[in-house]
Design a protein around this motif. Structure first.
Motif, PDB file in Angstrom:
ATOM      1  N   PRO A   1       2.683 -11.143   1.584  1.00  0.00           N
ATOM      2  CA  PRO A   1       2.897 -10.693   0.212  1.00  0.00           C
ATOM      3  C   PRO A   1       4.105 -11.382  -0.408  1.00  0.00           C
ATOM      4  CG  PRO A   1       3.609  -9.040   1.766  1.00  0.00           C
ATOM      5  CD  PRO A   1       3.235 -10.251   2.569  1.00  0.00           C
TER       6      PRO A   1
ATOM      7  N   LEU B   1       6.319 -10.098  -2.224  1.00  0.00           N
ATOM      8  CA  LEU B   1       6.960  -8.895  -2.740  1.00  0.00           C
ATOM      9  C   LEU B   1       8.150  -8.549  -1.883  1.00  0.00           C
ATOM     10  CD1 LEU B   1       3.850  -6.599  -3.075  1.00  0.00           C
ATOM     11  CD2 LEU B   1       5.176  -7.472  -4.959  1.00  0.00           C
ATOM     12  N   SER B   2       9.049  -7.817  -2.446  1.00  0.00           N
ATOM     13  CA  SER B   2      10.127  -7.275  -1.640  1.00  0.00           C
ATOM     14  C   SER B   2      10.579  -5.979  -2.258  1.00  0.00           C
ATOM     15  CB  SER B   2      11.279  -8.255  -1.571  1.00  0.00           C
ATOM     16  OG  SER B   2      12.383  -7.628  -0.980  1.00  0.00           O
ATOM     17  N   SER B   3      10.874  -5.017  -1.385  1.00  0.00           N
ATOM     18  CA  SER B   3      11.324  -3.739  -1.920  1.00  0.00           C
ATOM     19  C   SER B   3      12.819  -3.770  -2.164  1.00  0.00           C
ATOM     20  CB  SER B   3      10.993  -2.632  -0.934  1.00  0.00           C
ATOM     21  OG  SER B   3      11.639  -2.891   0.281  1.00  0.00           O
ATOM     22  N   GLN B   4      13.488  -4.799  -1.594  1.00  0.00           N
ATOM     23  CA  GLN B   4      14.935  -4.885  -1.774  1.00  0.00           C
ATOM     24  C   GLN B   4      15.248  -5.161  -3.240  1.00  0.00           C
ATOM     25  OE1 GLN B   4      16.811  -4.191   0.804  1.00  0.00           O
ATOM     26  NE2 GLN B   4      14.993  -4.074   2.104  1.00  0.00           N
TER      27      GLN B   4
ATOM     28  N   ARG C   1       6.766  -2.434 -13.967  1.00  0.00           N
ATOM     29  CA  ARG C   1       6.534  -1.636 -12.774  1.00  0.00           C
ATOM     30  C   ARG C   1       7.710  -0.717 -12.473  1.00  0.00           C
ATOM     31  NH1 ARG C   1       3.964  -4.096  -7.306  1.00  0.00           N
ATOM     32  NH2 ARG C   1       3.449  -2.121  -6.329  1.00  0.00           N
TER      33      ARG C   1
ATOM     34  N   GLY D   1       7.047   4.491  -9.772  1.00  0.00           N
ATOM     35  CA  GLY D   1       6.126   4.946  -8.736  1.00  0.00           C
ATOM     36  C   GLY D   1       4.846   5.537  -9.284  1.00  0.00           C
TER      37      GLY D   1
ATOM     38  N   LEU E   1       2.236   4.565 -10.790  1.00  0.00           N
ATOM     39  CA  LEU E   1       1.569   3.342 -11.221  1.00  0.00           C
ATOM     40  C   LEU E   1       0.190   3.637 -11.805  1.00  0.00           C
ATOM     41  CD1 LEU E   1       2.594   0.552 -11.220  1.00  0.00           C
ATOM     42  CD2 LEU E   1       1.522   0.149  -9.022  1.00  0.00           C
TER      43      LEU E   1
ATOM     44  N   SER F   1      -2.626  -0.122 -10.357  1.00  0.00           N
ATOM     45  CA  SER F   1      -2.693  -0.413  -8.923  1.00  0.00           C
ATOM     46  C   SER F   1      -3.702  -1.497  -8.650  1.00  0.00           C
ATOM     47  CB  SER F   1      -3.083   0.834  -8.145  1.00  0.00           C
ATOM     48  OG  SER F   1      -2.158   1.858  -8.365  1.00  0.00           O
TER      49      SER F   1
ATOM     50  N   ALA G   1      -0.315  -4.534  -9.588  1.00  0.00           N
ATOM     51  CA  ALA G   1       0.176  -4.659  -8.212  1.00  0.00           C
ATOM     52  C   ALA G   1      -0.400  -5.886  -7.492  1.00  0.00           C
ATOM     53  CB  ALA G   1      -0.098  -3.374  -7.452  1.00  0.00           C
ATOM     54  N   PRO G   2      -1.729  -6.057  -7.468  1.00  0.00           N
ATOM     55  CA  PRO G   2      -2.233  -7.267  -6.780  1.00  0.00           C
ATOM     56  C   PRO G   2      -1.811  -8.563  -7.461  1.00  0.00           C
ATOM     57  CG  PRO G   2      -4.062  -5.966  -7.652  1.00  0.00           C
ATOM     58  CD  PRO G   2      -2.827  -5.175  -7.863  1.00  0.00           C
TER      59      PRO G   2
ATOM     60  N   HIS H   1       1.548  -9.213  -6.244  1.00  0.00           N
ATOM     61  CA  HIS H   1       1.388  -9.474  -4.822  1.00  0.00           C
ATOM     62  C   HIS H   1       1.148 -10.953  -4.559  1.00  0.00           C
ATOM     63  CE1 HIS H   1       0.675  -7.695  -0.946  1.00  0.00           C
ATOM     64  NE2 HIS H   1      -0.409  -8.405  -0.772  1.00  0.00           N
TER      65      HIS H   1
END
Lengths: 261, 647
Positions: free
Chosen positions: B191, B193-196, B263, B268, B270, B275, B279-280, B283
């Motif tokens: 992915p 993506l990063s949650s950081q 986003r 949260g 979404l 979604s 999101a994709p 991604h």
């Protein structure tokens, strides 16, 4: 037994049959199952491979259709509903836990958990409160902005549990939820499920081949060749004792190997 | 089992995975074969020999076609390889060395390519006849084309085939040697993506990049509006580079940044539709940026190309007419005029003939913007009264004043404000003394055909007399008589044009309106054909790349669809989210591409005098319509995947 009878029936299956393939060479997987599940019960379904336990779960969970028989969930006959109605029913009344977690990779933990609430009329504030409550019980508060690829299997399954609980379903169906977990994560997940079942008064139906997992249940139903073979109630027994009883029945049933405690 | 057997066996069993790549190869091969057949066709060839412009157009088109074929096969090969990365990993896992895997894939590639070459040539041979017919129709040439199977075209196609196979094989070798087993097995789940939360420095950098993308685009657009000067090539290159870089950064950073912002604001919550779209998309933004940029640029290129070619075709008559108001014109050829007149009469052709007595001198039109530049040129002085009598829409300038007529005048000065240049003066040299007149304005029309030498100045009879008196002794002074003919009936005009043929001089300047119009039509017909052909090739490639990519994504997201359906979201709801995603995937490059082409066409429109709105709108609509077919195919594929996701 008397105590249970006074309680409300949440799921009632009568003479459920399921066969696959064409009429001539049809293979019967479920051969007439009668099952009544009461509110707040935590029921395990066990049986050797090919006994039809996953098929039964799919049929009860409206994912698959019966060939014959009726299934009532909260007095609604799901065997006569069309696909759209079934989808709506699943969305509003049921929750799911799968062996492979089935989280959406591109969504964070929180987004995954809140997914079932989309399209519903619950306010954002209410949803947030519900999320916080559930995430606390499941111990995944700190993970809420992480993506599935960043967390462990046990954490993923807790996330999936959160998703199954968020919309306060009548029944949660769990298909081998501990199947992909190590024993420590498995027992911690099962404790959480037990707690959720007790505290949030959620009915849980869980298919498993693991006697340890089913020893957390109130009741275990054993299937053999598409029929109910026997049932065990835990009652006031300790988990260890209940586990031994399950092992005994399994030994008689044969088929699956027996896991150690 | 030898590697060769392994390759054959695996191909037999995996046809359904290969068909996509195979189709891409066949398509490229047949496209090139058709084009090459045209190039080698006798009739087309004789036309090519007649004009250097035709030849250059065809040759540049062939090069462009090869470029697009290479880009297309590289892109589809990449998608294809990613789909098979697990298989490639598996071969290595069971102990095949990288060299053997590479050899196996290359054998497979050559076999596939060879099959595609043969099928491509067969398909191409079947449709090339049709293409020649279309071409002849566009050029209004008579006679049925007799196009046979062209061996030289097949040979050319084979050379392109070798090129494509070599490039894709190198690509495969690179992929095998550069990727580790781990990324082969996780190719479809890395992915972007990063949650950081990004560090302060990183977010500042992102912001700078995001702005930079827009600045680059703006600069490209702005420069495109003023690039027609001495440094045209450098400017054009700058415009192209900054636009492409801007587009890439736009997709890679700016749009992702917008998505992240949306986003984050959702906190949260979404929802299903985001979604399935937002999101994709996030991604896979990294991988998508390349293909979205490619598609945007190709779309822009195609629309520009087709618009320009169609504008030429569309404006052929109008532009020729603007330059040549008279159908036939004779200059100081009294005998020829009489002969032509009587010939027209004898054929019963209705015509309108008028004679204008004028003079031609040498002079300087003063440049108000640059006092030092003094360019001597030939000037034709036309009496307004005579023009008026001949039915021209002119007013008589006052004594000493002149009005210049030039249909191509705007092109010469481009966007420079005419009011800054006029009124100005005209200086004539007579007997060592300067005579000057006032040039009041420039009218964007011609009074005489453009093939008559000299700038057209309209003055009153009195002024004309004055100039003649002063200038008749100078060396360059000429008295000229113009005999102009106009014929309103199209068929009679064509006949008259053939009669005129023998009056043509050998000086290349005595052509008539009709033959000029015909040759403009032929050239622009060829241009439009080449543009449409290339456009179709580009469109098919961009559409296919998008379709292939989305197909792969649909398969990767299959599990998500299954989960969503199990959670109780039905097909319709899921499709709604998917439609939203496809809107972004297809519409974003289309819109940006159209925007690019808008500026490109604007910059190139100096080549055409007529209004190009209709051709531009037509090509955009046509492009969009065909482009949407691919979107519909893609949605159809997604629908199928979602429908069967539960099973």
């Amino acid at each position: 037994m008397n105590v249970l009878n006074e309680q409300e029936t949440v799921l009632h299956a009568r003479n459920v049959q399921k066969s696959y393939g064409s009429k001539g060479g049809a293979q019967q997987v479920l051969r007439g199952i009668d099952l009544r599940i009461l509110r707040k019960e935590f029921v395990g379904i066990m049986g050797p491979s090919g006994s039809g336990k996953t098929t039964l779960l799919n049929v009860l969970a409206t994912i698959d259709r019966t060939t014959d028989g009726t299934i009532l969930i909260e007095d609604e006959d799901i065997s006569t509903m069309n696909n759209t109605a079934l989808s709506a029913f699943r969305r509003n009344k049921l929750g799911f836990l799968f062996q492979d977690y089935n989280l959406l990779d591109s969504l964070t933990v929180k987004e995954n958990i809140l997914l079932p609430l989309s399209l519903s009329k619950i306010s954002k504030q209410q949803a947030d409160n519900e999320f916080t409550a559930i995430a606390d019980v499941l111990g995944i508060q700190e993970l809420s902005h992480k993506y599935p690829f960043e967390i462990s299997g046990g954490q993923k399954q807790r996330t999936a549990a959160g998703r199954a609980l968020i919309h306060q379903p009548s029944i949660i169906f769990a298909d081998e939820p501990t199947g992909a977990l190590d024993s420590k994560s498995a027992s911690s997940l099962l404790s959480v499920m037990e707690e959720v079942n007790r505290k949030r008064k959620v009915t849980i139906i869980m298919v498993t081949h693991d006697p340890v997992a089913s020893s957390y249940c109130n009741r275990v139903v054993f299937l053999k060749d598409g029929k109910i073979y026997s049932e065990l109630y835990r009652g006031e027994k300790s988990r260890q004792l209940f586990f031994k009883e399950i092992i005994d029945v399994q030994a008689v049933l044969g088929g699956d190997h027996i896991d150690s405690v | 089992m030898t590697v060769f057997e392994l390759a054959l066996r695996s191909m037999r069993q995996n046809v359904k995975h290969y068909y996509l790549y195979f189709f891409a190869l066949i398509f490229s091969m047949s496209l090139f074969f058709v084009f090459s057949s045209l190039q080698h066709d006798q009739q087309v060839q004789s036309m090519l020999e007649s004009s250097d412009k035709f030849l250059t157009a065809f040759q540049s088109a062939a090069i462009l076609l090869i470029v697009i074929i290479v880009i297309f096969t590289i892109s589809s090969n990449q998608i294809f390889l990613r789909r098979r990365s697990r298989e490639i990993g598996l071969y290595q896992l069971i102990g095949l060395s990288k060299g053997r895997v590479a050899r196996y894939l290359i054998i497979e590639n050559v076999l596939l390519g060879f099959g595609a070459l043969i099928s491509g040539i067969i398909c191409g041979a079947l449709v090339s006849r049709l293409f020649v017919l279309i071409l002849m129709k566009l050029l209004s040439l008579d006679g049925l084309p007799a196009i046979d199977f062209s061996l030289p075209a097949a040979f050319d196609t084979a050379i392109v085939f070798v090129l494509v196979v070599v490039i894709t094989s190198v690509q495969m070798i690179f992929m095998i040697y550069r990727s580790t087993l781990l990324n082969l097995f996780q190719a479809d789940q890395q992915p972007d993506l990063s949650s950081q939360p990004p560090s302060v420095l990183a977010s500042i950098l992102t912001a700078i990049y995001a702005v930079l993308g827009i600045v680059l685009l703006g600069y490209g657009y702005e420069l495109s509006g003023r690039m027609v000067d001495e440094q045209l090539v450098v400017n054009a290159l700058m415009v192209i580079l900054s636009t492409i870089a801007g587009t890439y950064i736009l997709f890679r950073v700016t749009i992702k940044w917008c998505f992240s912002w949306i986003r984050r604001r959702k906190q949260g919550h979404l929802g299903l539709y985001n979604s399935l779209s937002l999101a994709p998309l996030m991604h896979r933004m990294k991988g998508s940026a390349n293909s979205l940029t490619l598609i945007t640029v190709l779309s822009a290129l195609t629309i520009t190309l087709v618009t320009m070619a169609y504008s030429f075709y569309y404006s052929a008559e109008h532009d020729t007419r603007l330059a040549m108001p008279d159908d036939f014109a004779f200059e100081n050829r009294l005998q020829d005029t009489q002969a032509f007149t009587s010939e027209l009469e004898s054929k019963g052709i209705h015509f309108n003939h008028h004679t204008i007595q004028a003079i031609r001198t040498t002079g300087v039109i003063l440049n108000r913007l640059d006092e030092s530049s003094r360019i001597e040129e030939r000037l034709i002085w036309l009496p307004a009264e005579q023009l008026h009598k001949a039915g021209r829409n002119v007013s008589v300038p006052s004594k000493g004043d002149a009005v210049q007529y030039n249909a191509g005048g705007l092109n010469a000065f481009d966007d420079i404000d005419l009011s800054k240049r006029y009124p100005t003066g005209i200086e004539l040299q007579a007997d060592g003394q300067n005579v000057s007149y006032t040039l009041n304005e420039l009218v964007l029309e011609n009074m005489l055909n453009s093939n008559i030498f000299g700038s057209q100045m309209v003055v009153s009879e009195a002024t004309l007399k004055d100039i003649e008196d002063k200038m008749f002794k100078t060396l360059d002074f000429e008295k000229v008589q113009f005999d102009a003919y106009r014929i309103s009936d199209k068929a009679e005009l064509a006949l008259a044009s053939s009669l005129y043929e023998k009056y043509k001089l050998d000086d290349h300047f005595s052509y008539d309106f009709y033959s000029q119009y015909r040759s403009a039509l032929e050239l622009s017909g060829l241009l439009i054909f080449i543009a449409a052909f290339l456009g179709l090739a580009f469109l098919a490639s961009t559409g296919s790349i998008l379709y292939f990519k989305q197909m792969t994504e649909a398969e990767q997201e299959k599990q998500s669809f299954k989960t969503l359906r199990q959670l109780g979201f039905d097909e319709k709801m899921i499709m709604k989210g998917i439609v939203r995603k496809q809107m972004v995937v297809f519409l974003l490059p289309l819109f940006i591409g159209i925007l690019h082409s808008f500026f490109a066409v604007k910059a190139a429109s100096f080549m055409i005098i007529s209004d190009i709105t209709i051709p531009a709108v037509t090509s955009i609509v046509a492009y969009t319509a065909i482009y949407f077919l691919f979107a519909i195919f893609t949605l159809g594929y997604y629908r199928k995947v979602v429908k069967h996701a539960m099973l």
